[in-house]
Scaffold this motif. Structure first.
Motif, PDB file in Angstrom:
ATOM      1  N   GLY A   1       0.827  -1.198   0.000  1.00 12.76           N
ATOM      2  CA  GLY A   1       0.000   0.000   0.000  1.00 12.76           C
ATOM      3  C   GLY A   1       0.862   1.249   0.000  1.00 12.76           C
ATOM      4  O   GLY A   1       1.966   1.255   0.546  1.00 12.76           O
ATOM      5  N   VAL A   2       0.380   2.318  -0.632  1.00  8.71           N
ATOM      6  CA  VAL A   2       1.174   3.546  -0.750  1.00  8.71           C
ATOM      7  C   VAL A   2       0.361   4.781  -0.408  1.00  8.71           C
ATOM      8  O   VAL A   2      -0.872   4.789  -0.496  1.00  8.71           O
ATOM      9  CB  VAL A   2       1.747   3.707  -2.179  1.00  8.71           C
ATOM     10  CG1 VAL A   2       2.762   2.629  -2.473  1.00  8.71           C
ATOM     11  CG2 VAL A   2       0.624   3.696  -3.220  1.00  8.71           C
ATOM     12  N   ARG A   3       1.065   5.821   0.003  1.00 12.51           N
ATOM     13  CA  ARG A   3       0.501   7.154   0.237  1.00 12.51           C
ATOM     14  C   ARG A   3       1.410   8.130  -0.494  1.00 12.51           C
ATOM     15  O   ARG A   3       2.621   7.937  -0.548  1.00 12.51           O
ATOM     16  CB  ARG A   3       0.461   7.481   1.729  1.00 12.51           C
ATOM     17  CG  ARG A   3      -0.258   6.449   2.584  1.00 12.51           C
ATOM     18  CD  ARG A   3      -0.106   6.747   4.072  1.00 12.51           C
ATOM     19  NE  ARG A   3      -0.879   7.918   4.446  1.00 12.51           N
ATOM     20  CZ  ARG A   3      -1.910   7.890   5.296  1.00 12.51           C
ATOM     21  NH1 ARG A   3      -2.293   6.756   5.830  1.00 12.51           N
ATOM     22  NH2 ARG A   3      -2.553   8.993   5.607  1.00 12.51           N
ATOM     23  N   GLU A   4       0.821   9.190  -1.029  1.00 13.19           N
ATOM     24  CA  GLU A   4       1.607  10.128  -1.828  1.00 13.19           C
ATOM     25  C   GLU A   4       1.313  11.579  -1.451  1.00 13.19           C
ATOM     26  O   GLU A   4       0.158  11.973  -1.309  1.00 13.19           O
ATOM     27  CB  GLU A   4       1.313   9.929  -3.316  1.00 13.19           C
ATOM     28  CG  GLU A   4       2.074  10.877  -4.233  1.00 13.19           C
ATOM     29  CD  GLU A   4       1.737  10.671  -5.700  1.00 13.19           C
ATOM     30  OE1 GLU A   4       0.672  11.180  -6.136  1.00 13.19           O
ATOM     31  OE2 GLU A   4       2.522   9.996  -6.389  1.00 13.19           O
ATOM     32  N   ASN A   5       2.358  12.367  -1.292  1.00 13.03           N
ATOM     33  CA  ASN A   5       2.261  13.823  -1.155  1.00 13.03           C
ATOM     34  C   ASN A   5       2.907  14.459  -2.382  1.00 13.03           C
ATOM     35  O   ASN A   5       3.973  14.016  -2.816  1.00 13.03           O
ATOM     36  CB  ASN A   5       3.000  14.321   0.093  1.00 13.03           C
ATOM     37  CG  ASN A   5       2.312  13.928   1.385  1.00 13.03           C
ATOM     38  OD1 ASN A   5       1.144  13.558   1.394  1.00 13.03           O
ATOM     39  ND2 ASN A   5       3.045  14.000   2.486  1.00 13.03           N
ATOM     40  N   ILE A   6       2.279  15.485  -2.923  1.00 15.28           N
ATOM     41  CA  ILE A   6       2.914  16.238  -4.006  1.00 15.28           C
ATOM     42  C   ILE A   6       2.889  17.717  -3.654  1.00 15.28           C
ATOM     43  O   ILE A   6       1.994  18.186  -2.952  1.00 15.28           O
ATOM     44  CB  ILE A   6       2.233  15.986  -5.369  1.00 15.28           C
ATOM     45  CG1 ILE A   6       0.746  16.356  -5.324  1.00 15.28           C
ATOM     46  CG2 ILE A   6       2.412  14.546  -5.803  1.00 15.28           C
ATOM     47  CD1 ILE A   6       0.045  16.206  -6.676  1.00 15.28           C
ATOM     48  N   GLY A   7       3.881  18.443  -4.109  1.00 14.41           N
ATOM     49  CA  GLY A   7       3.970  19.867  -3.834  1.00 14.41           C
ATOM     50  C   GLY A   7       4.360  20.630  -5.091  1.00 14.41           C
ATOM     51  O   GLY A   7       5.091  20.116  -5.940  1.00 14.41           O
ATOM     52  N   TRP A   8       3.876  21.856  -5.204  1.00 17.05           N
ATOM     53  CA  TRP A   8       4.144  22.682  -6.383  1.00 17.05           C
ATOM     54  C   TRP A   8       4.669  24.051  -5.970  1.00 17.05           C
ATOM     55  O   TRP A   8       4.140  24.707  -5.074  1.00 17.05           O
ATOM     56  CB  TRP A   8       2.845  22.844  -7.186  1.00 17.05           C
ATOM     57  CG  TRP A   8       2.917  23.883  -8.263  1.00 17.05           C
ATOM     58  CD1 TRP A   8       3.560  23.784  -9.460  1.00 17.05           C
ATOM     59  CD2 TRP A   8       2.311  25.176  -8.244  1.00 17.05           C
ATOM     60  NE1 TRP A   8       3.397  24.936 -10.196  1.00 17.05           N
ATOM     61  CE2 TRP A   8       2.618  25.810  -9.464  1.00 17.05           C
ATOM     62  CE3 TRP A   8       1.520  25.854  -7.312  1.00 17.05           C
ATOM     63  CZ2 TRP A   8       2.184  27.095  -9.770  1.00 17.05           C
ATOM     64  CZ3 TRP A   8       1.089  27.129  -7.623  1.00 17.05           C
ATOM     65  CH2 TRP A   8       1.422  27.738  -8.847  1.00 17.05           C
ATOM     66  N   ASN A   9       5.752  24.448  -6.627  1.00 14.43           N
ATOM     67  CA  ASN A   9       6.321  25.785  -6.504  1.00 14.43           C
ATOM     68  C   ASN A   9       6.963  26.102  -5.154  1.00 14.43           C
ATOM     69  O   ASN A   9       7.108  27.269  -4.805  1.00 14.43           O
ATOM     70  CB  ASN A   9       5.274  26.857  -6.831  1.00 14.43           C
ATOM     71  CG  ASN A   9       5.683  27.633  -8.075  1.00 14.43           C
ATOM     72  OD1 ASN A   9       6.518  27.190  -8.860  1.00 14.43           O
ATOM     73  ND2 ASN A   9       5.095  28.792  -8.259  1.00 14.43           N
ATOM     74  N   TYR A  10       7.315  25.099  -4.396  1.00 16.46           N
ATOM     75  CA  TYR A  10       8.135  25.352  -3.208  1.00 16.46           C
ATOM     76  C   TYR A  10       9.569  25.575  -3.671  1.00 16.46           C
ATOM     77  O   TYR A  10      10.060  24.895  -4.579  1.00 16.46           O
ATOM     78  CB  TYR A  10       8.092  24.165  -2.253  1.00 16.46           C
ATOM     79  CG  TYR A  10       6.763  23.972  -1.567  1.00 16.46           C
ATOM     80  CD1 TYR A  10       6.358  24.821  -0.542  1.00 16.46           C
ATOM     81  CD2 TYR A  10       5.907  22.934  -1.944  1.00 16.46           C
ATOM     82  CE1 TYR A  10       5.143  24.649   0.089  1.00 16.46           C
ATOM     83  CE2 TYR A  10       4.688  22.753  -1.315  1.00 16.46           C
ATOM     84  CZ  TYR A  10       4.312  23.616  -0.302  1.00 16.46           C
ATOM     85  OH  TYR A  10       3.098  23.436   0.324  1.00 16.46           O
ATOM     86  N   ALA A  11      10.262  26.503  -3.045  1.00 21.14           N
ATOM     87  CA  ALA A  11      11.608  26.856  -3.491  1.00 21.14           C
ATOM     88  C   ALA A  11      12.673  25.894  -2.992  1.00 21.14           C
ATOM     89  O   ALA A  11      13.702  25.724  -3.633  1.00 21.14           O
ATOM     90  CB  ALA A  11      11.948  28.276  -3.030  1.00 21.14           C
ATOM     91  N   THR A  12      12.454  25.284  -1.849  1.00 23.59           N
ATOM     92  CA  THR A  12      13.480  24.435  -1.254  1.00 23.59           C
ATOM     93  C   THR A  12      12.860  23.168  -0.669  1.00 23.59           C
ATOM     94  O   THR A  12      11.638  23.066  -0.498  1.00 23.59           O
ATOM     95  CB  THR A  12      14.220  25.158  -0.112  1.00 23.59           C
ATOM     96  OG1 THR A  12      13.296  25.366   0.969  1.00 23.59           O
ATOM     97  CG2 THR A  12      14.781  26.495  -0.566  1.00 23.59           C
ATOM     98  N   ILE A  13      13.709  22.227  -0.319  1.00 23.35           N
ATOM     99  CA  ILE A  13      13.273  21.007   0.345  1.00 23.35           C
ATOM    100  C   ILE A  13      12.612  21.348   1.675  1.00 23.35           C
ATOM    101  O   ILE A  13      11.557  20.801   2.026  1.00 23.35           O
ATOM    102  CB  ILE A  13      14.469  20.056   0.569  1.00 23.35           C
ATOM    103  CG1 ILE A  13      14.958  19.508  -0.772  1.00 23.35           C
ATOM    104  CG2 ILE A  13      14.083  18.913   1.506  1.00 23.35           C
ATOM    105  CD1 ILE A  13      16.233  18.689  -0.682  1.00 23.35           C
ATOM    106  N   ASP A  14      13.214  22.237   2.423  1.00 22.69           N
ATOM    107  CA  ASP A  14      12.663  22.619   3.722  1.00 22.69           C
ATOM    108  C   ASP A  14      11.265  23.215   3.583  1.00 22.69           C
ATOM    109  O   ASP A  14      10.367  22.940   4.386  1.00 22.69           O
ATOM    110  CB  ASP A  14      13.584  23.623   4.422  1.00 22.69           C
ATOM    111  CG  ASP A  14      14.786  22.954   5.064  1.00 22.69           C
ATOM    112  OD1 ASP A  14      14.793  21.714   5.138  1.00 22.69           O
ATOM    113  OD2 ASP A  14      15.705  23.671   5.491  1.00 22.69           O
TER     114      ASP A  14
END
Length: 265
Positions: A155-168
């Motif tokens: 089983g999997v879970r996924e997060n996605i992010g857009w336009n963040y400048a850094t990993i932090d």
């Protein structure tokens, strides 16, 4: 197992660019950053809505190198350039894992391990979103199909992010959203990450968390064993090359110079 071979190729240009993204804040984009989360397990799917993400000013940094070691670093870079970078060993993936495990550690949870299949799935989707501009869990086959495509069965879970400048900033945004945070601190065992930048400079981040099955464990151990074998072979080849260079330098030092200058009378 055949699908894991994808993870052993050279890291693409978009992944390598993450090294710069981890150290550079992109102007006027943090305020527009977004994140979404999806998860699926043996009992079905849990869908969460899109959430406006928070941003922070924290960035990761790389220490500068002393000028006196410029030549040494140049030689080291040349040797490194000759060797392909395995995706699940790429510095960006490792940094994202450390950031994620730091969040888990603060609540007493065991850290995830970096899974080659999940890294392949995450990076594939990051590059897809960057190429198409489609910010969604369900394009590119969907997050479950992507995990299966690259060989992960649990089983999997996924997060996605857009336009963040850094990993932090990406992880701060996920941590500040209940559904994304739940994925990070879930009872999963493995993790994979991806990062890509579009032609227009927009950034796309992906984290996939999975509960490894017995076969996933077998596949993981096989890849790790292969990585170790290759690392040992590369180390032996490097040692032989350095020994040969040292031997050549010694021979050159022992050779007496010959001069055509005539002695005076």
């Amino acid at each position: 197992m055949k699908r894991l071979a994808w993870a052993l190729v050279l890291v693409s240009t978009s992944v390598a660019a993450a090294q710069q993204a981890a150290n550079t804040v992109l102007p006027n984009k943090a305020a527009d950053a977004k994140a979404t989360h999806e998860s699926v397990g043996a009992s079905g799917k849990d869908t969460q809505g899109q959430t406006k993400a928070k941003t922070v000013s924290a960035t990761t940094s790389t220490p500068t190198t002393a000028a006196g070691k410029k030549e040494e670093n140049l030689q080291a870079a040349k040797k490194q350039a000759k060797q392909p970078v395995v995706l699940h060993q790429h510095p960006t993936m490792v940094t994202m894992l450390q950031r994620s495990n730091g969040i888990r550690g603060r609540v007493g949870l065991r850290g995830h391990r970096l899974n080659p299949a999940l890294c392949a799935a995450a990076q594939n989707h990051a590059e897809y979103m960057a190429a198409t501009g489609s910010f969604s869990h369900y394009t590119n086959g969907g997050y479950v199909e992507r995990a299966r495509r690259f060989g992960f069965r649990g089983g999997v879970r996924e997060n996605i992010g857009w336009n963040y400048a850094t990993i932090d900033q990406a992880f701060a945004g996920w941590q500040g959203s209940g559904s994304h945070y739940a994925a990070i601190v879930s009872g999963t065992t493995d993790a994979g990450f991806g990062y890509a930048r579009s032609a227009s400079g927009q950034t796309y981040w992906v984290s996939v968390y999975g509960a490894a099955t017995a076969q996933d464990e077998t596949d993981y151990q096989a890849v790790i064993a292969r990585d170790k074998e290759k690392a040992e072979a590369d180390a032996a080849a490097t040692a032989d090359s350095e020994s040969e260079e040292e031997s050549t330098e010694k021979k050159q030092a022992q050779t007496k110079p010959v001069s055509d200058e005539q002695p005076g009378t």
